[in-house]
Design a protein around this motif. Structure first.
Motif, mmCIF file in Angstrom:
data_model
loop_
_atom_site.group_PDB
_atom_site.id
_atom_site.type_symbol
_atom_site.label_atom_id
_atom_site.label_comp_id
_atom_site.label_asym_id
_atom_site.label_seq_id
_atom_site.Cartn_x
_atom_site.Cartn_y
_atom_site.Cartn_z
ATOM 1 N N TRP A 1 0.357 7.359 -2.743
ATOM 2 C CA TRP A 1 -0.885 7.536 -3.517
ATOM 3 C C TRP A 1 -0.994 6.499 -4.631
ATOM 4 C CZ3 TRP A 1 -0.169 13.561 -3.922
ATOM 5 C CH2 TRP A 1 -0.506 14.136 -2.680
ATOM 6 N N ARG B 1 -2.009 3.441 -2.926
ATOM 7 C CA ARG B 1 -3.421 3.555 -2.522
ATOM 8 C C ARG B 1 -4.357 3.255 -3.689
ATOM 9 N NH1 ARG B 1 -5.539 9.286 -0.490
ATOM 10 N NH2 ARG B 1 -3.798 9.105 0.985
ATOM 11 N N GLU B 2 -4.010 3.808 -4.873
ATOM 12 C CA GLU B 2 -4.836 3.549 -6.065
ATOM 13 C C GLU B 2 -4.857 2.060 -6.391
ATOM 14 O OE1 GLU B 2 -6.879 5.769 -7.592
ATOM 15 O OE2 GLU B 2 -6.171 6.903 -5.851
ATOM 16 N N SER C 1 -11.189 10.216 -1.378
ATOM 17 C CA SER C 1 -9.742 10.242 -1.579
ATOM 18 C C SER C 1 -9.378 11.147 -2.755
ATOM 19 C CB SER C 1 -9.235 8.807 -1.812
ATOM 20 O OG SER C 1 -7.880 8.811 -2.184
ATOM 21 N N MET D 1 -7.349 14.511 -2.294
ATOM 22 C CA MET D 1 -6.003 14.452 -2.889
ATOM 23 C C MET D 1 -5.736 15.651 -3.789
ATOM 24 S SD MET D 1 -4.259 11.308 -4.937
ATOM 25 C CE MET D 1 -4.839 9.980 -3.905
ATOM 26 N N LYS E 1 -2.561 17.874 -3.165
ATOM 27 C CA LYS E 1 -1.545 18.051 -4.226
ATOM 28 C C LYS E 1 -1.222 19.525 -4.404
ATOM 29 C CE LYS E 1 -2.037 13.978 -7.155
ATOM 30 N NZ LYS E 1 -2.818 13.372 -8.237
#
Lengths: 155, 155
Positions: A9, A12-13, A79, A83, A87
């Motif tokens: 993640w 990805r960011e 996303s 997410m 989470k």
């Protein structure tokens, strides 16, 4: 194992941030391999992750269409939204569930929960590797794929 | 986590098998991204895995040069040889070591053993993703990156 979700993640960011400087038509350009374009490949990563996580939880399949998420901003919103949900699920995860068997709507197979989580993790890393080639083709230094050096581990 | 080593190695073997049909000059051709060629990228995967595994064990650094392993057969031999040693090490692995701290000869940093293993795993998947693009460019269907469906999990 959950650490690899976190590292994916973070990476990805960094991709979302890096690709802001690239015009949308370049992100949509047909490319060889992956899902055929940068945005479509990112969409595919999100879709696969969310579908499997819903599958594990016995939630109904959510059908989304790339046509509705074909800008970087729309993908980032998708996303972020998924997410949050993922989470919450991973916070309830325990290695005790690793060998629990599940089935998902799109397959006749039986899977263990641990197997599915590993599959999701590897799937994203694989496709991010493809993005790194396409970034170089555009003359852009790709996001580092390194798991180490991201402050994910207490040393 | 160790399952991801196994899945990486199965996928690696499939790549070795698939690439047998490709002439060596094509495997050495300069490409954008990765380590600049297919063979050099495979060499890099092997080198990084073995170096970190030696590092964890406190073994001295082994210096190998790509020039001595620039055919598919030589890389396969190197992979087989190192994999034997790595398998022995991983058989002794326990999650209890996950937070043990190590240092390696090429860095000032301190790492946990678990962090290093996750890094090795993600590193190979990332670069295999790059190979999949290059395979498509050569008109070859790449090896599947799927972790599921490989008989790695008892269901």
């Amino acid at each position: 194992m959950i650490k690899l979700f976190h590292s994916n993640w973070i990476i990805r960011e960094e991709w979302f941030e890096l690709l802001k400087r690239v015009p949308n038509e370049e992100l949509l350009r047909n490319r060889i391999g992956g899902q055929g374009s940068i945005l479509n490949t990112i969409f595919h990563i999100l879709d696969v992750e969310y579908s499997w996580i819903c599958g594990i939880q016995g939630k109904p399949e959510v059908q989304v269409r790339f046509e509705n998420y074909n800008t970087l901003e729309q993908l980032k919103t998708l996303s972020d939204s998924w997410m949050q949900e993922i989470k919450l699920f991973l916070e309830t995860w325990s290695d005790d569930f690793e060998n629990d068997i599940v089935t998902v709507p799109w397959s006749e197979e039986r899977y263990t929960e641990g197997e599915i989580l590993l599959h999701i993790i590897a799937h994203e890393i694989h496709h991010m590797g493809q993005l790194s080639i396409w970034a170089r083709e555009m003359g852009i230094q790709p996001v580092s794929a390194n798991v180490i050096g991201r402050g994910l581990f207490v040393v």
